[in-house]
Design an enzyme around this catalytic site. Structure first.
Site, PDB file in Angstrom:
ATOM      1  N   ASP A 176      -5.081   3.648   8.203  1.00  0.00           N
ATOM      2  CA  ASP A 176      -6.678   3.310   8.365  1.00  0.00           C
ATOM      3  C   ASP A 176      -7.008   2.017   8.752  1.00  0.00           C
ATOM      4  OD1 ASP A 176      -7.565   5.588   7.804  1.00  0.00           O
ATOM      5  OD2 ASP A 176      -8.317   5.484   5.621  1.00  0.00           O
ATOM      6  N   VAL A 190      -1.990  -7.685  -3.810  1.00  0.00           N
ATOM      7  CA  VAL A 190      -1.446  -8.668  -2.912  1.00  0.00           C
ATOM      8  C   VAL A 190      -2.806  -9.460  -2.497  1.00  0.00           C
ATOM      9  CG1 VAL A 190      -0.532  -9.312  -0.793  1.00  0.00           C
ATOM     10  CG2 VAL A 190       0.527  -7.292  -1.891  1.00  0.00           C
ATOM     11  N   GLY A 224      -0.140   4.224   0.329  1.00  0.00           N
ATOM     12  CA  GLY A 224      -1.113   5.534   0.689  1.00  0.00           C
ATOM     13  C   GLY A 224      -0.101   6.514   1.564  1.00  0.00           C
ATOM     14  N   PHE A 225      -1.181   7.274   2.451  1.00  0.00           N
ATOM     15  CA  PHE A 225      -0.389   8.389   3.243  1.00  0.00           C
ATOM     16  C   PHE A 225       0.681   7.366   4.002  1.00  0.00           C
ATOM     17  CE2 PHE A 225      -4.042  10.913   2.303  1.00  0.00           C
ATOM     18  CZ  PHE A 225      -3.289  11.934   1.925  1.00  0.00           C
ATOM     19  N   GLY A 262       0.770  -1.303   0.048  1.00  0.00           N
ATOM     20  CA  GLY A 262       0.012   0.066   0.071  1.00  0.00           C
ATOM     21  C   GLY A 262       0.868   1.222   0.023  1.00  0.00           C
ATOM     22  N   GLU A 267     -18.203  18.239   1.461  1.00  0.00           N
ATOM     23  CA  GLU A 267     -17.254  18.854   0.565  1.00  0.00           C
ATOM     24  C   GLU A 267     -17.878  18.842  -0.981  1.00  0.00           C
ATOM     25  OE1 GLU A 267     -13.215  19.125   3.198  1.00  0.00           O
ATOM     26  OE2 GLU A 267     -13.256  17.796   1.652  1.00  0.00           O
ATOM     27  N   ALA A 306      -5.782  11.051   7.513  1.00  0.00           N
ATOM     28  CA  ALA A 306      -4.253  11.199   6.904  1.00  0.00           C
ATOM     29  C   ALA A 306      -3.519  11.214   8.073  1.00  0.00           C
ATOM     30  CB  ALA A 306      -4.296  12.223   6.061  1.00  0.00           C
ATOM     31  N   GLN A 307      -3.555  12.078   9.270  1.00  0.00           N
ATOM     32  CA  GLN A 307      -2.625  12.286  10.171  1.00  0.00           C
ATOM     33  C   GLN A 307      -2.208  10.910  10.862  1.00  0.00           C
ATOM     34  OE1 GLN A 307      -0.424  14.465  10.929  1.00  0.00           O
ATOM     35  NE2 GLN A 307      -0.672  15.699   9.142  1.00  0.00           N
TER      36      GLN A 307
HETATM   37  C1  FAD Z   1     -12.978  11.010  -0.322  1.00  0.00           C
HETATM   38  C2  FAD Z   1     -11.967  11.018   0.612  1.00  0.00           C
HETATM   39  C3  FAD Z   1     -11.741  12.081   1.209  1.00  0.00           C
HETATM   40  C4  FAD Z   1     -10.952  12.167   2.452  1.00  0.00           C
HETATM   41  N1  FAD Z   1     -10.802  13.652   2.927  1.00  0.00           N
HETATM   42  C5  FAD Z   1      -9.909  13.398   3.943  1.00  0.00           C
HETATM   43  C6  FAD Z   1      -9.498  14.762   4.578  1.00  0.00           C
HETATM   44  O1  FAD Z   1     -10.063  15.839   4.133  1.00  0.00           O
HETATM   45  N2  FAD Z   1      -8.481  14.574   5.638  1.00  0.00           N
HETATM   46  C7  FAD Z   1      -8.071  13.581   6.067  1.00  0.00           C
HETATM   47  O2  FAD Z   1      -7.289  13.765   7.037  1.00  0.00           O
HETATM   48  N3  FAD Z   1      -8.196  12.258   5.650  1.00  0.00           N
HETATM   49  C8  FAD Z   1      -9.400  12.376   4.701  1.00  0.00           C
HETATM   50  N4  FAD Z   1      -9.724  11.180   4.035  1.00  0.00           N
HETATM   51  C9  FAD Z   1      -8.920   9.868   4.743  1.00  0.00           C
HETATM   52  C10 FAD Z   1      -7.643   9.477   4.293  1.00  0.00           C
HETATM   53  O3  FAD Z   1      -7.688   9.791   3.081  1.00  0.00           O
HETATM   54  C11 FAD Z   1      -7.270   8.228   4.642  1.00  0.00           C
HETATM   55  O4  FAD Z   1      -7.459   8.426   6.078  1.00  0.00           O
HETATM   56  C12 FAD Z   1      -5.727   7.883   4.465  1.00  0.00           C
HETATM   57  O5  FAD Z   1      -5.666   7.925   2.875  1.00  0.00           O
HETATM   58  C13 FAD Z   1      -5.342   6.760   4.999  1.00  0.00           C
HETATM   59  O6  FAD Z   1      -4.286   6.182   4.692  1.00  0.00           O
HETATM   60  P1  FAD Z   1      -3.785   4.867   4.363  1.00  0.00           P
HETATM   61  O7  FAD Z   1      -2.340   4.953   3.730  1.00  0.00           O
HETATM   62  O8  FAD Z   1      -3.863   4.066   5.462  1.00  0.00           O
HETATM   63  O9  FAD Z   1      -4.493   4.343   3.321  1.00  0.00           O
HETATM   64  P2  FAD Z   1      -4.796   4.810   1.767  1.00  0.00           P
HETATM   65  O10 FAD Z   1      -4.461   6.006   1.458  1.00  0.00           O
HETATM   66  O11 FAD Z   1      -6.218   4.512   1.530  1.00  0.00           O
HETATM   67  O12 FAD Z   1      -3.739   3.747   0.795  1.00  0.00           O
HETATM   68  C14 FAD Z   1      -4.006   2.422   0.682  1.00  0.00           C
HETATM   69  C15 FAD Z   1      -3.201   1.891  -0.347  1.00  0.00           C
HETATM   70  O13 FAD Z   1      -3.198   0.514  -0.531  1.00  0.00           O
HETATM   71  C16 FAD Z   1      -3.390   0.209  -1.743  1.00  0.00           C
HETATM   72  N5  FAD Z   1      -3.897  -1.367  -1.615  1.00  0.00           N
HETATM   73  C17 FAD Z   1      -5.147  -1.680  -1.116  1.00  0.00           C
HETATM   74  N6  FAD Z   1      -5.226  -3.049  -1.056  1.00  0.00           N
HETATM   75  C18 FAD Z   1      -4.241  -3.704  -1.895  1.00  0.00           C
HETATM   76  C19 FAD Z   1      -3.780  -4.799  -2.035  1.00  0.00           C
HETATM   77  N7  FAD Z   1      -4.501  -5.966  -1.951  1.00  0.00           N
HETATM   78  N8  FAD Z   1      -2.589  -4.876  -2.749  1.00  0.00           N
HETATM   79  C20 FAD Z   1      -1.743  -3.828  -3.341  1.00  0.00           C
HETATM   80  N9  FAD Z   1      -2.193  -2.409  -2.778  1.00  0.00           N
HETATM   81  C21 FAD Z   1      -3.287  -2.437  -1.864  1.00  0.00           C
HETATM   82  C22 FAD Z   1      -4.473   1.249  -2.485  1.00  0.00           C
HETATM   83  O14 FAD Z   1      -4.241   0.988  -3.938  1.00  0.00           O
HETATM   84  C23 FAD Z   1      -3.854   2.317  -1.794  1.00  0.00           C
HETATM   85  O15 FAD Z   1      -2.849   3.003  -2.551  1.00  0.00           O
HETATM   86  C24 FAD Z   1     -10.643  11.069   2.986  1.00  0.00           C
HETATM   87  C25 FAD Z   1     -10.566   9.814   2.196  1.00  0.00           C
HETATM   88  C26 FAD Z   1     -11.616   9.760   1.284  1.00  0.00           C
HETATM   89  C27 FAD Z   1     -11.810   8.453   0.701  1.00  0.00           C
END
Ligand code: FAD
Length: 423
Positions: free
Chosen positions: A305, A83, A17-18, A15, A174, A322-323
């Site tokens: 998350d 994965v 993401g953030f 993953g 939003e 995100a934080q």
């Molecule tokens: C529409 C929307 C608006 C948001 N607005 C805000 C905001 O204003 N402020 C804020 O703080 N938070 C906001 N959030 C929440 C924030 O985006 C999440 O809390 C944050 O992205 C979590 O980060 P993460 O790295 O845990 O997961 P994510 O950023 O979701 O990243 C997960 C990654 O894992 C990858 N992945 C998943 N499963 C697999 C797999 N099986 N194999 C390979 N890759 C995989 C995905 O492709 C992705 O790139 C928002 C979320 C959404 C959906």
């Protein structure tokens, strides 16, 4: 997967993401081998997805190539793959492109849309968790405008111009504000054959106020802003059914709409393979300790998350924003290096920097620990924080340019149906 064996321990991160990206950055050029795997080849800045959906920004300004993030990390590899399974007994993962062994595994897979088991809603509503989904919403909105222009009856036109958004958390609020700006600023200028008064934006929320995770002050202000923009807000309203045409709610409210946008919740995206006790079933999140170690697994970690870390301050786990993901990614990088050096690990302590949501031009709400405010200043802070949080200098410049252009011209320039959406 063509990853060379080295003398250094291999850390596999699922993953980008953030959480995953911040972890990768902390491990740059350290004495470990890092393999980042994601099913997309880019990082998505989810907080601005709604601006892609509402034609305010192009997707390439909120997405960033993962390979570019690690281009100077000599110890890091990226693989584009999904994965599918974890085999903890053999320290191995199975992916869509092959098997890979690990010394340490970090799960940072985030969440997926939660339909609460309602198959009809899942089939017909529009989720907004990824760039392709945001582009689908953009296309559908613009296609609906075109269809409304040639509708044969007022009833038909109404269904195309009724936009129903479910869930009045920050995402729903939003998006509702942004679609209202399309109605107020774009429709009167570009669509002479449509009457803006025929367009309605409904924001439905199951709780008794909008922005339930934020303060009452923020809720009240946001609702006032939404109403000023012409959004119809209905709280204590739960959508029961949607068949692609009619939205039915618990409040005997039924409306015809070609568009139902589902922003009502998320659930974790765990990967098959770990013991059932490692996952908190209700939330679909991995149970982790204060070092983000998954329960019962010494070399498997979960961050962001997908991780559920109950603490005294957050007994139900940290908010899925995100934080916590950024902060956990940063700390886990340092802790993994400490673990390899056989040094004691540092427990995670979340630093809450506050929360915010924007409703439209000059309208936002901010909750800080000791200070809550709304209006122009809050909107300015919202813009600054989001701009600085974007990954990549180019993206920041493009977004700043677009926002300035849109602000001066009351425009949303990305009104393009590039890939028509088929229901
Ligand atoms: C529409 C929307 C608006 C948001 N607005 C805000 C905001 O204003 N402020 C804020 O703080 N938070 C906001 N959030 C929440 C924030 O985006 C999440 O809390 C944050 O992205 C979590 O980060 P993460 O790295 O845990 O997961 P994510 O950023 O979701 O990243 C997960 C990654 O894992 C990858 N992945 C998943 N499963 C697999 C797999 N099986 N194999 C390979 N890759 C995989 C995905 O492709 C992705 O790139 C928002 C979320 C959404 C959906």
């Amino acid at each position: 997967m063509n990853i060379p064996d080295t003398k250094h321990p291999r850390i596999v991160i699922i993953g980008g993401g953030f959480a995953g990206v911040n972890l990768v950055k902390t491990l740059a050029n350290k004495k470990v081998q890092v393999v980042l795997i994601d099913k997309h080849n880019y990082h998505t800045f989810q907080p601005l997805l709604y601006q892609v959906s509402s034609s305010g920004l192009e997707p390439d300004s909120i997405a960033y190539p993962l390979r570019k993030i690690i281009k100077k990390h000599k110890n890091s590899f990226f693989r584009l793959a999904e994965v599918e399974q974890i085999l903890p007994e053999s320290n191995e993962i199975i992916t869509s492109i092959g098997h890979l062994t690990y010394d340490y595994l970090v799960i940072a897979t985030g969440t997926k849309t939660n339909y609460f088991g309602n198959k009809a809603i899942e089939s017909y509503s529009m989720p907004m968790k990824s760039v392709p989904q945001a582009l689908n919403i953009r296309s559908l909105i613009l296609q609906n405008f075109e269809k409304a222009a040639i509708a044969n009856s007022a009833k038909e036109r109404e269904a195309y111009l009724n936009f129903v958004i479910v869930g009045a958390g920050p995402t729903g609020v939003e998006l509702a504000g942004a679609i209202a700006e399309l109605k107020n600023n774009i429709l009167p200028r570009d669509y002479h054959d449509l009457n803006p008064n025929d367009m309605h934006i409904h924001l439905l929320e199951g709780a008794d106020r909008v922005l339930p995770p934020m303060s009452e002050h923020a809720s009240k202000k946001a609702e006032t802003f939404l109403k000023r923009l012409g959004v119809k807000v209905s709280c204590n309203t739960i959508v029961k059914h949607y068949d692609g045409k009619t939205v039915t709610t618990n409040a005997d409210l039924a409306m015809e709409s070609e568009t139902l946008i589902w922003a009502a919740g998320v659930t974790g995206a765990p990967i098959h393979g770990l013991k059932s006790e490692a996952i908190m079933e209700r939330a679909n999140r991995y149970n982790v300790n204060r070092f983000n170690q998954v329960e019962d697994y010494a070399n498997i970690f979960a961050i962001g998350d997908i991780a559920l870390m109950p603490t005294e301050a957050y007994p139900k786990g940290h908010p899925q924003v995100a934080q916590p993901a950024i902060q956990q990614g940063n700390l886990l990088g340092k802790n993994l290096l400490r673990l390899i050096d056989k040094k004691p690990l540092k427990p995670f302590v979340y630093k809450d920097k506050g929360s915010m949501a924007t409703i439209g031009r000059n309208k936002a709400v901010v909750d800080l620990k000791h200070y809550k405010f709304g209006g122009f200043f809050a909107w300015f802070i919202w813009m600054f924080v989001h701009l600085m949080s974007l990954v990549g200098f180019r993206n920041r410049v493009i977004v700043l340019f677009n926002w300035t252009y849109n602000y001066i011209n009351f425009d949303k320039a990305a009104r393009l149906i590039i890939r028509p959406f088929k229901k």
